[in-house]
Write a protein that holds these residues in place. Structure first.
Motif, PDB file in Angstrom:
ATOM      1  N   ALA A  12       0.800  -1.221   0.000  1.00 14.08           N
ATOM      2  CA  ALA A  12       0.000   0.000   0.000  1.00 14.08           C
ATOM      3  C   ALA A  12       0.834   1.274   0.000  1.00 14.08           C
ATOM      4  O   ALA A  12       0.331   2.337  -0.365  1.00 14.08           O
ATOM      5  CB  ALA A  12      -0.943   0.009   1.211  1.00 14.08           C
ATOM      6  N   ILE A  13       2.106   1.172   0.421  1.00 15.14           N
ATOM      7  CA  ILE A  13       2.915   2.369   0.659  1.00 15.14           C
ATOM      8  C   ILE A  13       4.306   2.186   0.073  1.00 15.14           C
ATOM      9  O   ILE A  13       4.881   1.098   0.114  1.00 15.14           O
ATOM     10  CB  ILE A  13       3.017   2.638   2.182  1.00 15.14           C
ATOM     11  N   GLU A  14       4.848   3.293  -0.472  1.00 18.10           N
ATOM     12  CA  GLU A  14       6.254   3.360  -0.867  1.00 18.10           C
ATOM     13  C   GLU A  14       6.983   4.240   0.135  1.00 18.10           C
ATOM     14  O   GLU A  14       6.477   5.292   0.539  1.00 18.10           O
ATOM     15  CB  GLU A  14       6.395   3.971  -2.261  1.00 18.10           C
ATOM     16  N   VAL A  15       8.190   3.803   0.522  1.00 13.34           N
ATOM     17  CA  VAL A  15       9.019   4.599   1.431  1.00 13.34           C
ATOM     18  C   VAL A  15      10.128   5.223   0.598  1.00 13.34           C
ATOM     19  O   VAL A  15      11.012   4.532   0.095  1.00 13.34           O
ATOM     20  CB  VAL A  15       9.595   3.732   2.559  1.00 13.34           C
ATOM     21  N   GLY A  43      -0.424   8.779  -4.458  1.00 15.90           N
ATOM     22  CA  GLY A  43       0.787   9.559  -4.268  1.00 15.90           C
ATOM     23  C   GLY A  43       0.766  10.492  -3.067  1.00 15.90           C
ATOM     24  O   GLY A  43       1.695  11.299  -2.898  1.00 15.90           O
ATOM     25  N   ARG A  44      -0.232  10.409  -2.221  1.00 14.19           N
ATOM     26  CA  ARG A  44      -0.346  11.302  -1.057  1.00 14.19           C
ATOM     27  C   ARG A  44       0.782  11.036  -0.064  1.00 14.19           C
ATOM     28  O   ARG A  44       1.108   9.888   0.233  1.00 14.19           O
ATOM     29  CB  ARG A  44      -1.697  11.066  -0.352  1.00 14.19           C
ATOM     30  N   TYR A  45       1.410  12.097   0.432  1.00 14.08           N
ATOM     31  CA  TYR A  45       2.427  11.956   1.477  1.00 14.08           C
ATOM     32  C   TYR A  45       1.721  11.694   2.807  1.00 14.08           C
ATOM     33  O   TYR A  45       0.858  12.468   3.227  1.00 14.08           O
ATOM     34  CB  TYR A  45       3.274  13.222   1.591  1.00 14.08           C
ATOM     35  N   LEU A  46       2.106  10.611   3.466  1.00 15.60           N
ATOM     36  CA  LEU A  46       1.423  10.202   4.690  1.00 15.60           C
ATOM     37  C   LEU A  46       2.186  10.572   5.955  1.00 15.60           C
ATOM     38  O   LEU A  46       1.587  10.963   6.963  1.00 15.60           O
ATOM     39  CB  LEU A  46       1.190   8.685   4.677  1.00 15.60           C
TER      40      LEU A  46
END
Length: 269
Positions: free
Chosen positions: A13-16, A46-49
């Motif tokens: 779900a997420i890219e670091v 692409g939202r920064y979390l």
């Protein structure tokens, strides 16, 4: 000591991302990115979390703890054996759970599509290497062997007076699904889209081994690339660096001719 190249840690779900490779989307983002080591970025949009700072994690969205995959992504940064320069992540691939349901929503049977197209299902790698920037200034991510091959090939071409640039490299399943969603919103049917785009999960771009190549002055991802000196050079020399043209004319996969699409493949592959 040799400087290590930036790496991308990839989860379902997420890219670091390394913070210094991302663009600020406002004043608050700019301040955080200047201090952060890593940024957690939602793959779907692409939202920064969250920003990973030396003293802890700073949420960039409300209710960060409810975001799917946040704990998994942070655990990869915390686990010594999974730190970005360790071998374990290098050899791991993301599970394909959930992709089949998405394909069924498009009316696609993955097994039948694989049989009909001859294309294998491509899992996403857990770790990707920075391979420079593409034509548009975006970070280019590839698997280690492909990144090294691309950089060597580009230098070789430059020595021969040929300019190569990358149009795109790694794409996630979510990105490919987005391509289908946008084209369907324009009124195109899935069958029509499949003539120019592989089904989500079946694109070589998911593997981190493929990239689209262009040359300055030529439109990106157009058949006109075939008439350039860059394409002629690739035909003569790409194999020396491990790259092959994936979709020539009359290819058995039913994909339209793509002179720009090249994929790194092992010598015995």
């Amino acid at each position: 000591m040799q400087r290590r190249l930036p790496l991308l840690i990839n989860t379902e779900a997420i890219e670091v991302w390394p913070a210094d490779l991302l663009r600020a989307r406002g004043t608050a983002d700019a301040r955080l990115l200047a201090r952060a080591q890593w940024i957690l970025r939602r793959k779907l949009d692409g939202r920064y979390l969250a920003a990973v700072l030396p003293l802890g994690v700073h949420a960039m969205v409300p209710r960060l703890a409810r975001e799917p995959g946040v704990e998994e992504a942070l655990a990869l940064l915390d686990a010594p054996l999974a730190r970005p320069f360790g071998a374990p992540l290098e050899e791991q691939w993301l599970p394909l759970a959930g992709l089949q349901q998405r394909l069924q929503q498009l009316g696609l049977d993955p097994q039948r599509y694989a049989e009909d197209s001859g294309l294998p299902l491509e899992p996403e790698p857990c770790l990707l290497h920075f391979a420079g920037r593409d034509r548009f200034g975006r970070p280019l991510w590839l698997r280690r062997v492909a990144a090294q091959g691309w950089q060597r090939m580009r230098r070789h071409a430059a020595q021969d007076g040929i300019a190569l640039d990358a149009i795109s490299g790694f794409r996630s399943h979510a990105y490919q699904l987005g391509i289908f969603d946008r084209k369907r919103a324009r009124g195109l049917g899935v069958t029509e889209i499949l003539k120019v785009n592989a089904a989500p999960g079946f694109s070589e771009h998911h593997s981190g081994h493929a990239l689209d190549i262009g040359t300055p002055g030529d439109a990106p991802a157009e058949e006109t690339f075939e008439a350039t000196a860059a394409f002629a050079w690739l035909q003569a020399h790409a194999g020396e660096h491990g790259f092959q043209l994936s979709y020539p004319r009359g290819n058995p996969h039913g994909i339209v001719y793509e002179p720009w699409h090249w994929c790194w493949k092992p010598a015995n592959g």
